[in-house]
Design a protein around this motif. Sequence first.
Motif, PDB file in Angstrom:
ATOM      1  N   MET A  22     -10.977  -2.112 -18.144  1.00 53.08           N
ATOM      2  CA  MET A  22     -10.031  -2.343 -17.074  1.00 53.08           C
ATOM      3  C   MET A  22      -9.614  -3.803 -17.107  1.00 53.08           C
ATOM      4  O   MET A  22     -10.429  -4.689 -17.196  1.00 53.08           O
ATOM      5  CB  MET A  22     -10.700  -1.994 -15.750  1.00 53.08           C
ATOM      6  CG  MET A  22     -10.024  -2.569 -14.555  1.00 53.08           C
ATOM      7  SD  MET A  22     -10.806  -2.154 -12.994  1.00 53.08           S
ATOM      8  CE  MET A  22     -12.494  -2.558 -13.266  1.00 53.08           C
ATOM      9  N   GLN A  80      -5.116  -4.885 -13.293  1.00 58.01           N
ATOM     10  CA  GLN A  80      -5.192  -3.581 -12.668  1.00 58.01           C
ATOM     11  C   GLN A  80      -5.996  -3.603 -11.386  1.00 58.01           C
ATOM     12  O   GLN A  80      -5.847  -2.727 -10.560  1.00 58.01           O
ATOM     13  CB  GLN A  80      -5.880  -2.590 -13.600  1.00 58.01           C
ATOM     14  CG  GLN A  80      -5.022  -2.037 -14.674  1.00 58.01           C
ATOM     15  CD  GLN A  80      -5.847  -1.054 -15.452  1.00 58.01           C
ATOM     16  OE1 GLN A  80      -6.533  -1.437 -16.372  1.00 58.01           O
ATOM     17  NE2 GLN A  80      -5.801   0.191 -15.077  1.00 58.01           N
ATOM     18  N   ALA A  81      -6.858  -4.556 -11.232  1.00 57.06           N
ATOM     19  CA  ALA A  81      -7.803  -4.554 -10.131  1.00 57.06           C
ATOM     20  C   ALA A  81      -7.232  -5.248  -8.901  1.00 57.06           C
ATOM     21  O   ALA A  81      -6.537  -6.229  -8.987  1.00 57.06           O
ATOM     22  CB  ALA A  81      -9.090  -5.259 -10.550  1.00 57.06           C
ATOM     23  N   GLN A  94     -13.659  -3.156  -5.607  1.00 53.63           N
ATOM     24  CA  GLN A  94     -12.575  -3.313  -6.553  1.00 53.63           C
ATOM     25  C   GLN A  94     -11.874  -1.968  -6.687  1.00 53.63           C
ATOM     26  O   GLN A  94     -12.512  -0.953  -6.931  1.00 53.63           O
ATOM     27  CB  GLN A  94     -13.145  -3.766  -7.892  1.00 53.63           C
ATOM     28  CG  GLN A  94     -12.130  -4.358  -8.816  1.00 53.63           C
ATOM     29  CD  GLN A  94     -12.806  -4.842 -10.077  1.00 53.63           C
ATOM     30  OE1 GLN A  94     -13.380  -4.065 -10.803  1.00 53.63           O
ATOM     31  NE2 GLN A  94     -12.734  -6.130 -10.328  1.00 53.63           N
ATOM     32  N   THR A 118      -8.650   0.218  -8.443  1.00 57.36           N
ATOM     33  CA  THR A 118      -7.682   0.221  -9.524  1.00 57.36           C
ATOM     34  C   THR A 118      -6.729   1.379  -9.337  1.00 57.36           C
ATOM     35  O   THR A 118      -7.040   2.363  -8.660  1.00 57.36           O
ATOM     36  CB  THR A 118      -8.365   0.348 -10.897  1.00 57.36           C
ATOM     37  OG1 THR A 118      -9.002   1.621 -10.958  1.00 57.36           O
ATOM     38  CG2 THR A 118      -9.353  -0.770 -11.141  1.00 57.36           C
ATOM     39  N   GLU A 173      -0.605  -2.118 -12.249  1.00 61.98           N
ATOM     40  CA  GLU A 173      -0.406  -0.906 -13.045  1.00 61.98           C
ATOM     41  C   GLU A 173       0.769  -1.078 -14.002  1.00 61.98           C
ATOM     42  O   GLU A 173       0.688  -0.714 -15.176  1.00 61.98           O
ATOM     43  CB  GLU A 173      -0.177   0.296 -12.121  1.00 61.98           C
ATOM     44  CG  GLU A 173       0.102   1.595 -12.839  1.00 61.98           C
ATOM     45  CD  GLU A 173      -1.096   2.198 -13.557  1.00 61.98           C
ATOM     46  OE1 GLU A 173      -0.905   3.238 -14.216  1.00 61.98           O
ATOM     47  OE2 GLU A 173      -2.200   1.642 -13.491  1.00 61.98           O
TER      48      GLU A 173
END
Length: 118
Positions: free
Chosen positions: A1, A5-6, A13, A15, A95
């Motif tokens: 990851m 994304q986080a 966290q 995502t 994303e």
Amino acid sequence: MSEAQAVHQGTEQHTASELTAFQRNILTILAKEPLYGLAIKAELEAYYNNEVNHGRLYPNLDELVSEGFVEKSKLDKRTNQYELTDKGYELLLGELNWQFSKLVTDEERAGDLQTLIS
């Protein structure tokens, strides 16, 4: 990851991969402007070219609200409005960053994305 994304909330966290495609689509719709539930439903139905049941939409909206990705407010006694939060925006941006990092492999593909953005 990837870090992009986080989304960090305290020690948690989140995502985009933890959300369903349906939930990500709700966030994407709300990125344009705040909407009430039936307007979100209409946008989703146009995208899916299929009916979206209230029993599917509202529990997903409630979950997005509880996770802090969407803010819910009252428009009137019967109507709620939903708005993308900064946390939701950051999740979508992360994303997109991840998707673009996989999609853009050369100048031609980068140009295709520039055309879409324009």
